[in-house]
Scaffold this active site. Structure first.
Site, PDB file in Angstrom:
ATOM      1  N   THR A   1       0.808  -1.218   0.000  1.00 45.60           N
ATOM      2  CA  THR A   1       0.000   0.000   0.000  1.00 45.60           C
ATOM      3  C   THR A   1       0.844   1.273   0.000  1.00 45.60           C
ATOM      4  OG1 THR A   1      -1.267   1.374   1.547  1.00 45.60           O
ATOM      5  CG2 THR A   1      -0.179  -0.499   2.473  1.00 45.60           C
TER       6      THR A   1
ATOM      7  N   GLU B   1       0.367   3.598   1.857  1.00 45.91           N
ATOM      8  CA  GLU B   1       0.527   3.987   3.260  1.00 45.91           C
ATOM      9  C   GLU B   1       1.967   3.716   3.730  1.00 45.91           C
ATOM     10  OE1 GLU B   1      -1.852   5.566   4.899  1.00 45.91           O
ATOM     11  OE2 GLU B   1      -1.038   5.495   6.921  1.00 45.91           O
TER      12      GLU B   1
ATOM     13  N   TYR C   1      -0.510   0.347  11.037  1.00 51.34           N
ATOM     14  CA  TYR C   1      -0.910  -0.363   9.818  1.00 51.34           C
ATOM     15  C   TYR C   1       0.198  -0.267   8.766  1.00 51.34           C
ATOM     16  CZ  TYR C   1      -3.121  -0.893   5.259  1.00 51.34           C
ATOM     17  OH  TYR C   1      -3.394  -1.264   3.963  1.00 51.34           O
TER      18      TYR C   1
ATOM     19  N   LYS D   1       2.497  -3.240   7.010  1.00 48.80           N
ATOM     20  CA  LYS D   1       2.544  -3.487   5.564  1.00 48.80           C
ATOM     21  C   LYS D   1       3.981  -3.458   5.040  1.00 48.80           C
ATOM     22  CE  LYS D   1      -1.683  -4.339   4.243  1.00 48.80           C
ATOM     23  NZ  LYS D   1      -2.103  -5.419   3.347  1.00 48.80           N
TER      24      LYS D   1
END
Ligand code: G4F
Length: 329
Positions: free
Chosen positions: A127, A129, A151, A155
């Site tokens: 991602t 992110e 999060y 990842k």
């Protein structure tokens, strides 16, 4: 007939990917939590229309044996690992379970594939992110990671695990670094769906105000249906490689709001209330994808524009609520 195994098959991307792969003639298998099977009407609203065409297996990302057994019995040709605790805000509230589930889940499924079906191709849902406090704009495959949430950290670990299984064991394992992608099947906790659902409720007289956090954050928003096509294209390569997938456009949350309310003939300033409690402890300020590698190697480009996406989501929520449907399609 090729067989595919999808974790998170009942999520937004899992549902579009399943439709796409059924069209391509795949035998589609999915892993869901046992609790979802107890209340399929509620949990499976995104895949209800294809339930008779796919095979569902109960398993848990927290249980290596359950994943191993499914991999060994299905023997997939391709595995798309989409399941995760993916709501950034919640990852601050429960850092430990987000990090445990996301990292261990990826590790368990990678190891299960390696032991049970080493020739199976593996896709990891990475991602944007991971770029977090991004060192440059736009971001591409060479942009360093600086995650800003538990999060995002989980990842980055999943991305590193995937690359290491590729390098250490010669597995066909790759990551799609997908920027924000939305649709009428998006969960209601994410800002786009929270906005479009509220717009529809306000329009129908069911809601008076919409409370939101940071409106200045900039995101590169695309359509999930376009992005699952990119996932599949990556998996058709002869050699595994990682790809950034996005639209190359960035918009503020406020721009999304203006378009969504405007599409319904409403002035957002009459309804939106800023709630400081919805700000995150650390924010990702700007994301914009440089997807030129995907365009060159995969021949992939997004089809749905930002404006079309916002309208599609508002129209779908208006239509759903007008039919008197609640928390489902
Ligand atoms: O919709 P969001 O919650 O998505 P976010 O945090 O960008 O994460 C999504 O995209 C990632 C890809 O970059 C995925 F990895 C991840 O799993 C997820 O799909 O928030 C978008 C922006 C943020 O800046 C947030 O602070 O909207 C801002 N925002 C402002 N008010 C809000 C709200 N977000 C939410 N969810 N709710 C609000 O009330």
């Amino acid at each position: 007939m090729k067989k595919v195994l999808i974790t998170g098959i009942d999520g937004q991307d899992g549902s579009y990917l399943s439709e796409f792969l059924l069209e391509k003639g795949y035998e589609v298998h999915g892993i869901v939590r046992r609790v979802s099977l107890e209340d399929p009407g509620h949990h499976f609203w995104r895949i209800r229309h294809i339930l008779n065409k796919i095979k569902i297996h109960a398993g848990s990302l927290e249980s290596y044996p359950s994943l191993f057994k499914i991999c060994a019995s299905v023997k997939p040709d391709e595995c798309y690992h989409l399941a995760a605790q993916s709501f950034v805000s919640y990852s601050f509230e429960d850092e430990f379970s987000t990090i445990n589930t996301n990292i261990n889940g990826t590790h368990f499924i990678l190891s299960s594939i390696k032991e049970a079906v080493p020739k199976c191709k593996f896709y990891f849902a990475a991602t944007s992110e991971m770029f977090g406090h991004a060192k440059e704009v736009p971001q591409n495959e060479d942009t360093p990671f600086h995650p800003r949430s538990p999060y995002g950290i989980s990842k980055v670990a999943g991305f590193d695990l995937t690359r290491n299984y590729r390098e250490a064991y010669g597995m066909f394992a790759l990551s799609g670094i997908l920027f924000n992608h939305e649709s009428p099947r998006r969960g209601f906790e994410f800002v786009t769906r929270k906005i479009t659902n509220a717009v529809a409720e306000i329009k129908l007289g069911l809601l008076k105000e919409l409370r939101l956090g940071n409106l200045e954050a900039k995101r590169d928003w695309g359509f999930s249906g376009d992005y699952v096509r990119a996932m599949w294209l990556m998996m058709q390569l002869d050699k595994p490689d990682d790809f950034v997938i996005g639209t190359a456009e960035t918009h503020t949350v406020q721009e999304f709001i203006e378009l969504a309310f405007g599409h319904a003939g409403l002035d957002w300033k009459d309804y939106v209330v800023i709630d400081e409690n919805l700000y995150r402890p650390s924010e990702v300020n700007i994301l914009r994808a440089d997807y030129s590698k995907a365009k060159k190697i995969l021949g992939w480009e997004p089809k749905v524009t930002f404006q079309e996406l916002v309208k599609m989501m508002v129209d779908a929520d208006l239509e759903r609520l007008s039919r008197g449907k609640g928390n489902c399609k």
